[in-house]
Design a protein around this motif. Structure first.
Motif, short mmCIF file in Angstrom:
data_model
loop_
_atom_site.label_atom_id
_atom_site.label_comp_id
_atom_site.label_asym_id
_atom_site.label_seq_id
_atom_site.Cartn_x
_atom_site.Cartn_y
_atom_site.Cartn_z
N GLY A 49 0.81 -1.10 0.01
CA GLY A 49 0.02 0.13 -0.05
C GLY A 49 0.81 1.28 0.06
O GLY A 49 0.48 2.12 -0.67
N VAL A 102 -4.82 6.01 4.71
CA VAL A 102 -4.66 4.80 3.54
C VAL A 102 -4.26 3.55 4.17
O VAL A 102 -3.61 3.70 5.12
CB VAL A 102 -3.88 5.50 2.52
CG1 VAL A 102 -3.70 4.35 1.50
CG2 VAL A 102 -4.12 6.77 1.90
N SER A 103 -4.91 2.60 3.96
CA SER A 103 -4.68 1.11 4.52
C SER A 103 -3.34 0.67 3.93
O SER A 103 -3.03 0.83 2.75
CB SER A 103 -6.02 0.16 4.22
OG SER A 103 -5.46 -0.99 4.23
N TYR A 106 -3.89 -0.62 0.57
CA TYR A 106 -4.40 -0.06 -0.73
C TYR A 106 -3.60 -0.43 -1.77
O TYR A 106 -2.48 -1.09 -1.64
CB TYR A 106 -4.01 1.40 -0.28
CG TYR A 106 -4.22 2.38 -1.27
CD1 TYR A 106 -5.39 2.90 -1.72
CD2 TYR A 106 -3.31 2.70 -1.98
CE1 TYR A 106 -5.48 3.88 -2.82
CE2 TYR A 106 -3.31 3.72 -3.00
CZ TYR A 106 -4.52 4.24 -3.52
OH TYR A 106 -4.59 5.06 -4.60
N PRO A 107 -4.13 -0.72 -2.98
CA PRO A 107 -5.30 -0.19 -3.35
C PRO A 107 -6.63 -1.29 -3.42
O PRO A 107 -7.43 -0.74 -4.02
CB PRO A 107 -5.12 0.20 -5.02
CG PRO A 107 -4.26 -0.73 -5.32
CD PRO A 107 -3.28 -0.96 -4.14
N GLU A 109 -8.28 -1.69 -0.97
CA GLU A 109 -9.27 -1.25 -0.15
C GLU A 109 -9.11 0.46 -0.20
O GLU A 109 -8.31 0.96 -0.37
CB GLU A 109 -9.04 -1.43 1.35
CG GLU A 109 -9.85 -0.98 2.55
CD GLU A 109 -9.59 -1.20 3.72
OE1 GLU A 109 -9.08 -0.54 4.49
OE2 GLU A 109 -9.59 -2.77 4.10
N PRO A 111 -9.35 4.54 0.19
CA PRO A 111 -8.79 5.35 1.40
C PRO A 111 -10.14 5.49 2.44
O PRO A 111 -11.14 5.85 1.67
CB PRO A 111 -8.35 6.70 0.80
CG PRO A 111 -8.74 6.44 -0.63
CD PRO A 111 -9.20 5.03 -0.77
N TRP A 139 -15.34 1.29 -5.81
CA TRP A 139 -14.22 1.54 -5.57
C TRP A 139 -13.42 0.00 -6.36
O TRP A 139 -13.98 -0.97 -6.19
CB TRP A 139 -13.62 1.41 -4.09
CG TRP A 139 -12.16 1.28 -4.16
CD1 TRP A 139 -11.29 0.24 -3.99
CD2 TRP A 139 -11.27 2.41 -4.24
NE1 TRP A 139 -9.93 0.47 -3.79
CE2 TRP A 139 -9.78 1.74 -4.01
CE3 TRP A 139 -11.17 3.69 -4.60
CZ2 TRP A 139 -8.74 2.65 -4.40
CZ3 TRP A 139 -10.10 4.26 -4.66
CH2 TRP A 139 -8.68 4.07 -4.79
N ASN A 144 -7.23 5.84 -8.02
CA ASN A 144 -6.13 6.25 -7.43
C ASN A 144 -6.53 7.57 -6.60
O ASN A 144 -7.54 8.06 -6.36
CB ASN A 144 -4.89 6.46 -8.28
CG ASN A 144 -5.16 7.34 -9.37
OD1 ASN A 144 -5.92 8.32 -9.05
ND2 ASN A 144 -4.47 7.36 -10.33
#
Length: 202
Positions: A49, A102-103, A106-107, A109, A111, A139, A144
């Motif tokens: 992420g 932001v996890s 990510y991506p 999941e 943000p 999502w 992005n």
């Protein structure tokens, strides 16, 4: 004790492999000690992420009315803020601040985004929760940070009463756009709309 395995012509010696693993561990430990002695923090492996977020940030292409800041410095890029100052529409001239979390995955999941500015808006409630489809069911990992910021900007230029979080504001926008405009100006100038007080953001 060394044990030999013979497999397709290769001879693996466990004693040798064990010694090599120990040597790698010693080298790693020495590197950490040198870093600590020099006052440098041990290097932390970046999550996928973080790597993707670095790429997203390096490729940002924002409108002039949007800006990104990192309040926690370069060591914490996963939490940042975006300010949006719409240059058209009902919210012209206001400045609205959003926090992004932001996890590490990510991506895969989206943000987590909250509006830190209390705003009279059909798609943002009074606690700062944001109703934006690309932050929820729409999502996809190909999206992005740039896409999200443009989506937020779009909420201010074209608020949507059909998918509301603030149902009262949505009903006013739908039934009486002139009153909605007046309520937005009053809220942004710092004042009450109904029972709710809004701090000045213009």
């Amino acid at each position: 004790m060394e044990i030999e395995f013979i497999n397709e012509g290769w001879i693996f010696q466990l004693g040798y492999i064990g010694a090599m693993i120990r040597l790698f561990k010693v080298k790693e430990k020495q590197r950490e000690l040198v870093e600590n002695a020099n006052g440098g923090a041990p290097t932390k492996k970046q999550s996928p992420g973080e790597l993707r977020l670095h790429k997203d940030i390096s490729e940002l292409n924002l409108p002039k009315s949007c800006a990104i800041t990192f309040p926690n410095g370069k060591d914490n890029l996963m939490n940042f803020e975006v300010s949006i100052r719409p240059d058209e529409g009902y919210y012209l001239g206001g400045t609205f601040l959003f926090s992004f979390q932001v996890s590490p995955i990510y991506p895969h999941e989206a943000p987590k985004v909250k509006c830190k500015t209390k705003v009279y808006h059909p798609n943002i409630d009074l606690e700062g929760n944001v109703c934006l489809n690309i932050l929820r069911e729409d999502w996809k990992p190909v999206l992005n940070i740039n896409t999200v910021i443009y989506g937020l900007y779009h909420l201010f230029t074209e608020p949507n009463y059909e998918d509301p979080l603030n149902h009262e504001a949505a009903a006013v926008l739908r039934d009486n756009p002139k009153m909605f405009e007046s309520n937005v100006r009053r809220a942004m100038s710092g004042g009450y709309v109904g029972q709710n007080f809004f701090t000045r953001c213009i």
